[in-house]
Design a protein around this motif. Structure first.
Motif, short mmCIF file in Angstrom:
data_model
loop_
_atom_site.label_atom_id
_atom_site.label_comp_id
_atom_site.label_asym_id
_atom_site.label_seq_id
_atom_site.Cartn_x
_atom_site.Cartn_y
_atom_site.Cartn_z
N ILE A 1 0.84 -1.21 0.00
CA ILE A 1 0.00 0.00 0.00
C ILE A 1 0.87 1.26 0.00
O ILE A 1 0.64 2.19 -0.77
CB ILE A 1 -0.94 0.00 1.23
N THR A 2 1.88 1.27 0.85
CA THR A 2 2.73 2.46 0.98
C THR A 2 3.56 2.68 -0.28
O THR A 2 3.75 3.82 -0.73
CB THR A 2 3.62 2.34 2.23
N LEU A 3 4.02 1.58 -0.86
CA LEU A 3 4.78 1.67 -2.12
C LEU A 3 3.96 2.35 -3.21
O LEU A 3 4.46 3.18 -3.97
CB LEU A 3 5.18 0.25 -2.55
N TYR B 1 -0.66 6.84 2.54
CA TYR B 1 -0.61 5.49 3.11
C TYR B 1 -1.34 5.37 4.43
O TYR B 1 -1.94 4.33 4.74
CB TYR B 1 0.84 5.01 3.25
N LYS B 2 -1.29 6.43 5.25
CA LYS B 2 -1.73 6.32 6.64
C LYS B 2 -3.21 5.92 6.74
O LYS B 2 -3.58 5.02 7.49
CB LYS B 2 -1.50 7.65 7.34
N MET C 1 8.84 2.02 3.39
CA MET C 1 8.85 1.60 4.79
C MET C 1 8.28 2.66 5.74
O MET C 1 8.38 2.50 6.95
CB MET C 1 10.27 1.23 5.21
N ARG C 2 7.67 3.69 5.21
CA ARG C 2 7.12 4.74 6.08
C ARG C 2 5.99 4.22 6.98
O ARG C 2 5.74 4.74 8.07
CB ARG C 2 6.58 5.89 5.23
N TYR C 3 5.28 3.20 6.52
CA TYR C 3 4.06 2.76 7.21
C TYR C 3 4.30 2.21 8.61
O TYR C 3 3.37 2.13 9.42
CB TYR C 3 3.33 1.70 6.38
N GLY C 4 5.53 1.78 8.91
CA GLY C 4 5.76 1.10 10.18
C GLY C 4 5.83 2.01 11.39
O GLY C 4 5.86 1.53 12.53
N MET D 1 2.77 0.68 13.00
CA MET D 1 1.85 0.60 11.86
C MET D 1 0.93 1.83 11.83
O MET D 1 -0.21 1.80 12.29
CB MET D 1 1.00 -0.68 11.88
N ALA D 2 1.48 2.91 11.24
CA ALA D 2 0.70 4.15 11.05
C ALA D 2 0.01 4.59 12.34
O ALA D 2 -1.14 5.04 12.32
CB ALA D 2 -0.33 3.97 9.92
#
Lengths: 203, 203
Positions: free
Chosen positions: A52-54, A61-62, B28-31, B35-36
């Motif tokens: 999803i974030t990609l 994404y959030k 990798m921002r989502y982590g 997880m957000a």
């Protein structure tokens, strides 16, 4: 993790090509069994959230990852659609661990440990059974499909959150949320169902 | 997640180049925030585990990821080394949220929610404070450094696990582990400290 991530990214690689053909899918192997078998975060939602974030990028994404996690915790899994795919041998794998329809359960949590335990107790199957393994495979397909559904809504500019956190989480989060006032209870953060692990401390 | 992953992969990109220059780090921002912001798996160990798997490959990731997670749950964080880096302004960031040494805590869990809550209670800082944010930044540096330490041991053919699961987990796992015998208690899986969430049901 690998399953959900590679499902989405391989489809994009086939349809779009670069940059989706440059990403080493095996990098996502570690998420299985809640981090190499640790029972922490369910690998399916870890991998789907990376995909999803990609695709959605930093701006979007959030809300999609939050929706995916809340959906995961509230939905009876594996879905009936997934069970029917197995019965009809429509999954893109050579062999299923079983093609029987499998019992469903609602995890109430993002964690592998909780999700697997609730399913084992609901189904009567052991955690090392081929049925539990097949259940996690079908669930991974369900999570990948949900991620694509959310991404398609975003692409159509039609995404709106359809879900709320659990009532318990909302109640506790009235005070216990990320914030600056320690004395008001803001010494924690999170959106899981608090009563999974905590008794009500105000009783 | 982005912090730990990009720390390791950017260093590899600079030293080695391809394929490390082809990976979209922003994936990798989502982590972040488990997880957000969900408070699930700590993003630092999620991102560091991806970097470990990228480098170590399918054959070796499992033992290193398991070691990293167990180390994370048992180590007072942020480390003294990390605190000293901040005091001396040796971190590779333009601005710190604070350059004071910060209190330490042991999470006993892989989860953001537990790790943050324990640190807030140990330090007296709120979850939305700049100190808590800085603490997670320093911890991310610690986790990235540990991941590199483990990868270097593997590269030198010198990795041996130095850690054991918590005594509580080992005790419960005598019966309650992944396996085929439901009636013997094998309706669950996982390696976390069981007593974080469960009272002893056999008392």
């Amino acid at each position: 993790m690998y399953g959900a991530f590679s499902a989405v990214v391989t489809a994009l690689k086939d349809a779009v090509g670069s940059p989706y053909d440059l990403i080493p899918l095996d990098m996502m192997r570690y998420g299985e069994g809640g981090m190499a078998g640790y029972g922490s975060l369910c690998g399916a939602i870890n991998g789907a959230s990376a995909a999803i974030t990609l695709v959605a990028g930093e701006e979007h994404y959030k809300k999609l990852v939050t929706e995916l996690l809340t959906w995961y915790t509230q939905t009876p899994l594996p879905t009936e659609i997934s069970n029917q795919y197995a019965v009809n041998h429509e999954f893109l794998v050579d062999e299923l661990k079983t093609d029987e329809p499998l019992p469903q359960s609602v995890s109430g949590s993002t964690l592998c440990h909780v999700s697997v335990t609730k399913w084992c107790l609901a189904s009567g199957y052991a955690s090392g059974s081929k049925e539990r393994s097949e259940r996690c495979g079908r669930l991974t397909g369900d999570v990948a499909a949900k991620a694509v559904e959310l991404l398609n809504l975003l692409a159509d500019n039609a995404f709106e959150s359809a879900l709320s956190l659990s009532e318990e989480a909302e109640t506790c989060r009235a005070c216990h949320k990320k914030g600056d006032d320690f004395d008001a209870g803001q010494f924690t953060r999170g959106k899981e169902n608090c009563l999974n692990c905590h008794e009500n401390p105000h009783k």
